[in-house]
Design an enzyme around this catalytic site. Structure first.
Site, PDB file in Angstrom:
ATOM      1  N   PHE A   1       0.807  -1.221   0.000  1.00 20.80           N
ATOM      2  CA  PHE A   1       0.000   0.000   0.000  1.00 20.80           C
ATOM      3  C   PHE A   1       0.838   1.269   0.000  1.00 20.80           C
ATOM      4  O   PHE A   1       0.300   2.368   0.033  1.00 20.80           O
ATOM      5  CB  PHE A   1      -0.905   0.038   1.234  1.00 20.80           C
ATOM      6  CG  PHE A   1      -1.766  -1.173   1.371  1.00 20.80           C
ATOM      7  CD1 PHE A   1      -2.779  -1.408   0.463  1.00 20.80           C
ATOM      8  CD2 PHE A   1      -1.555  -2.069   2.393  1.00 20.80           C
ATOM      9  CE1 PHE A   1      -3.583  -2.524   0.581  1.00 20.80           C
ATOM     10  CE2 PHE A   1      -2.355  -3.194   2.519  1.00 20.80           C
ATOM     11  CZ  PHE A   1      -3.370  -3.422   1.611  1.00 20.80           C
TER      12      PHE A   1
ATOM     13  N   ASP B   1      -4.882  10.268   8.513  1.00 19.60           N
ATOM     14  CA  ASP B   1      -4.558   8.920   8.022  1.00 19.60           C
ATOM     15  C   ASP B   1      -3.108   8.862   7.549  1.00 19.60           C
ATOM     16  O   ASP B   1      -2.785   8.186   6.585  1.00 19.60           O
ATOM     17  CB  ASP B   1      -5.511   8.452   6.906  1.00 19.60           C
ATOM     18  CG  ASP B   1      -5.625   6.926   6.843  1.00 19.60           C
ATOM     19  OD1 ASP B   1      -4.936   6.240   7.616  1.00 19.60           O
ATOM     20  OD2 ASP B   1      -6.399   6.431   6.004  1.00 19.60           O
TER      21      ASP B   1
END
Ligand code: GRE
Ligand code: ZN
Length: 327
Positions: A23, A286
């Site tokens: 990711f 985030d």
């Protein structure tokens, strides 16, 4: 805006770092990403300074402990991760707080580690990354199951928020994504997986049993605000196995707190603001999956909210949610 509080802000330890590799971005970005997610010192603090984030309530990266099928190993990694976060908080008590990682193999283990983190380490709540893999990698547990009621009793007693963070479905349970790995992860599948888990909690009667529970979701609510009216409209015709006493929307509005993590879009924000009471809306970034700068540039300037709302969602709501000793 100065003085923001953010609480989907991730840290890896050696044991969980590799999980995140896919990711981190395309090849070439891994070294930078590794440095950022391991760092709890100057680079992170300076990015917080530049973006007006006074306090980051830290959590371990996903899927973290939830993808460790062995219960003993999971407990070890959870403790190691939590101790690492506690160390950072002790060094920078004005800038960091922490959410506990939990081994969710059974209610007792999860309760034990949550209690240790809250009572002994001063953590503000927990962040769990979706279902727990148990024993066999294909054996997964969702927390609406009756065996987890004892864990929820502990959460209710400690009176701390539970952040349900996304993870990816295991391949054996996800044939619909065949040939499209991109679709299974953060662009779409994360929200599918996490929203279903959240809706399962609502439909299980959990909030009738524990009316004080507070659940956090990121990404402006994992698409649930957009679908909430239709859920209740359809369920007026047929409840088929729904075990809540009240309509699902009631539970969602009463028990869920939503953050802006990783979803910096005016249209989605408007929908969330239209759907949820404004005491349950919060800023988050985030990091390092997103840049703090992108999160703050959007949040600090969007004209979807007034400056007075910016203050509430960016700070005062979080102070109340986590009972922080701040003004
Ligand atoms: C996250 O933790 O929020 C995350 C991942 C992987 C990709 C994107 C993302 O764990 O936001
Ligand atoms: Zn995240």
């Amino acid at each position: 805006m100065q003085g923001k509080i953010a609480f989907e802000e991730h840290v890896a330890i050696g044991e969980t770092l590799a999980q995140t590799r896919a990711f981190a971005g395309d090849s070439g970005q891994w070294d930078d990403f590794t440095r950022r997610i391991l760092d709890l010192g100057n680079e992170r603090l300076e990015a917080m300074d530049r973006t007006g984030i006074e306090l980051a309530i830290l959590s371990l990266n996903a899927p973290g402990v939830q993808r460790i099928p062995d219960a003993d190993e999971a407990m070890d990694v959870a403790k190691k991760g939590n101790d690492r976060l506690a160390e950072a908080v002790a060094l920078h008590p004005d800038r960091y707080a922490a959410l506990a990682a939990l081994p969710m193999h059974d209610a007792d283990a999860a309760s034990l580690e949550l209690t240790r983190c809250v009572r002994e380490l001063g953590f503000k709540g927990c962040m769990v990354n979706g279902f727990q893999q148990v024993g066999d990698a294909d054996d997964v547990r969702y927390y609406d199951l009756p065996e987890f009621r004892a864990f929820w009793a502990t959460v209710a007693e400690l009176d701390v928020p539970f952040y349900l963070h996304p993870r990816m479905q295991v391949p054996s349970r996800a044939p619909i994504y065949d040939g499209h790995p991109w679709l299974m992860s953060s662009p779409w599948g994360f929200a599918v997986e996490t929203s279903i888990h959240a809706l399962r909690l609502c439909g299980s009667g959990l909030f009738d049993d524990y009316p004080g529970l507070r659940i956090c979701l990121g990404h402006l609510g994992e698409n649930i605000p957009f679908g909430l009216w239709r859920i209740d409209a359809r369920m007026a015709f047929s409840r088929r196995g729904y075990r809540g006493k009240r309509p699902l929307g009631d539970y969602f509005r009463e028990h869920f707190h939503l953050t802006t993590s990783g979803n910096f879009d005016d249209s989605a924000f408007r929908c969330t603001l239209d759907t949820i009471d404004h005491d349950k809306i919060h800023f988050s970034a985030d990091y390092p999956f997103e840049r703090m700068q992108d999160a703050a540039d959007w949040y600090d300037s969007t004209d979807v909210i007034t400056d007075e709302q910016r203050r509430r969602f960016g700070r005062s709501n979080a102070i109340r949610l986590f009972k922080l000793d701040l003004e």
